[in-house]
Design a protein around this motif. Sequence first.
Motif, PDB file in Angstrom:
ATOM      1  N   GLN A 139      -8.943 -17.850  20.624  1.00  0.00           N
ATOM      2  CA  GLN A 139      -8.909 -17.173  21.917  1.00  0.00           C
ATOM      3  C   GLN A 139      -8.029 -17.914  22.912  1.00  0.00           C
TER       4      GLN A 139
ATOM      5  N   ASN B 192      -4.758 -26.104  31.180  1.00  0.00           N
ATOM      6  CA  ASN B 192      -5.809 -25.170  31.555  1.00  0.00           C
ATOM      7  C   ASN B 192      -5.386 -24.413  32.809  1.00  0.00           C
TER       8      ASN B 192
ATOM      9  N   GLU C  58     -12.045 -25.071  22.442  1.00  0.00           N
ATOM     10  CA  GLU C  58     -12.090 -23.669  22.835  1.00  0.00           C
ATOM     11  C   GLU C  58     -13.490 -23.277  23.290  1.00  0.00           C
ATOM     12  N   GLN C  59     -14.502 -23.671  22.542  1.00  0.00           N
ATOM     13  CA  GLN C  59     -15.880 -23.354  22.916  1.00  0.00           C
ATOM     14  C   GLN C  59     -16.222 -23.944  24.278  1.00  0.00           C
ATOM     15  N   ARG C  60     -15.802 -25.168  24.518  1.00  0.00           N
ATOM     16  CA  ARG C  60     -16.083 -25.812  25.796  1.00  0.00           C
ATOM     17  C   ARG C  60     -15.340 -25.145  26.948  1.00  0.00           C
TER      18      ARG C  60
ATOM     19  N   LEU D 148     -14.050 -22.085  27.106  1.00  0.00           N
ATOM     20  CA  LEU D 148     -14.487 -20.718  27.361  1.00  0.00           C
ATOM     21  C   LEU D 148     -15.817 -20.694  28.119  1.00  0.00           C
ATOM     22  N   LYS D 149     -16.600 -21.737  27.936  1.00  0.00           N
ATOM     23  CA  LYS D 149     -17.879 -21.841  28.660  1.00  0.00           C
ATOM     24  C   LYS D 149     -17.650 -22.330  30.088  1.00  0.00           C
ATOM     25  N   ASP D 150     -16.688 -23.248  30.260  1.00  0.00           N
ATOM     26  CA  ASP D 150     -16.402 -23.802  31.578  1.00  0.00           C
ATOM     27  C   ASP D 150     -14.893 -23.919  31.738  1.00  0.00           C
ATOM     28  N   ARG D 151     -14.286 -22.894  32.328  1.00  0.00           N
ATOM     29  CA  ARG D 151     -12.835 -22.841  32.460  1.00  0.00           C
ATOM     30  C   ARG D 151     -12.287 -23.944  33.361  1.00  0.00           C
TER      31      ARG D 151
ATOM     32  N   ASP E 115     -14.429 -34.252  31.058  1.00  0.00           N
ATOM     33  CA  ASP E 115     -15.559 -33.395  30.682  1.00  0.00           C
ATOM     34  C   ASP E 115     -15.498 -33.029  29.206  1.00  0.00           C
TER      35      ASP E 115
ATOM     36  N   HIS F 245     -20.647 -34.148  18.341  1.00  0.00           N
ATOM     37  CA  HIS F 245     -20.425 -32.860  17.678  1.00  0.00           C
ATOM     38  C   HIS F 245     -19.504 -32.960  16.464  1.00  0.00           C
TER      39      HIS F 245
END
Length: 417
Positions: A119, A156, A183-185, A187-190, A196, A204
Amino acid sequence: METPVTLRDDKHHLVRVFIKGGMVTPEDLMAILEASGTLGNEFIFFGSRQDILFPARSGSLTNLAEQLATRQIDVRQGHRDLFQNLVSSTVAIGITNTTEWLDLGSYRSVLDAFAHPPQLKINITDPRQAMVPLFTGDLNFVASTKPQYWYLYLRNAHAGDRLEKWPTLVHSTDIAKLSVFLEQRLLKDRMAMLPDLIAGLAEHIKLNTIVTREDLRLPTPYFPYYEGMESLGNGKSWLGLYWRNNRFHIPFLVRACQLCIDGRIPYFYITPWKSFVIKDIRDDDRLEWEKLMGGMGINMRHSSLELNWHIPVLDEEALQLKQFLVGELDQQDICTHGLTFSIITEDSPRWFTSIVIKRKGARGNRSTESFDLYYAERFDPNTLRYFEYAKGVAMDVIPALLVELSKSYYSRVAPKT
């Protein structure tokens, strides 16, 4: 056969076929061409992220996706799609300067590890080449001098769109899983910044990374000539083809696919400049390729002034402006080899050419239309720094300004030959 969608229709009718890394086998391309042909199309387009596009009505997408799924070809519809094509500089191998350890197998090992289209925009590139931009992605992996290790630069758009350098080099085998994590991070917090994203990473995934004090070195940009039939050595050649209007006729491409299959040529390579390259053409087969191109009236002798432009897909006004500017510069015998130009007609913050022409005012209204001109620092788009050169100028003034900028490039920046 369906009634084709006309070019006047909205860009949301465009189908995007994802071509991982800009590499497509002739068998897969043949399937894509046949699928497009069943929709009534006579041609396809190439996108700036090395994808393939063609018009289709919304109701056609399900059947189209099923038709191409048998070859594991991913299809999406919509100009602003949630998914993105993986970009790579594989096309540059054998054509321009490249990093010594970075061969086709190295690219393939990275690209094949991505199971699904991301994405985020992801670029996997060689810093020694200039055909594929380095930093137009959200995640930009750039080869280091250490074999199988890459720099990572994050960009970003929701947090200032500036480059942030990952603190370590990333191994080829970790690029896909690190991309999924980031990407997961994001998309959760743009608005997440580099600290961060690093925080909690070790909990992970485990990465094979190394610390380096060596900064990424970018060579002097010098845009290559990517058209024509040129020797690769060892009895083989590469062929680069370009169409002024970015409409690549299906009958020609089908025949080119068959020649590739007959000659055991593994891939077509799509460039971000809306053209394509075929490599590994045997010298014994050159006559067949020349007969194909001659028989179908294919021109392989465009000037570099024609080739070094980027314009939006299906934007007739931008195409007309480019044609006007190229004609004016050609009459003045102006050399622009090494420079690249783009025409921006919509908000597009990620520029990747030496010079940018940005249209202002109502579309198609000459009375209110004007243009701003920008140039990259040292005329190198990889610096990501642009300076305003002219503001609110009329179209007729642009050629003279481009002449000034070209002369400035050659007097101050262009490498000696």
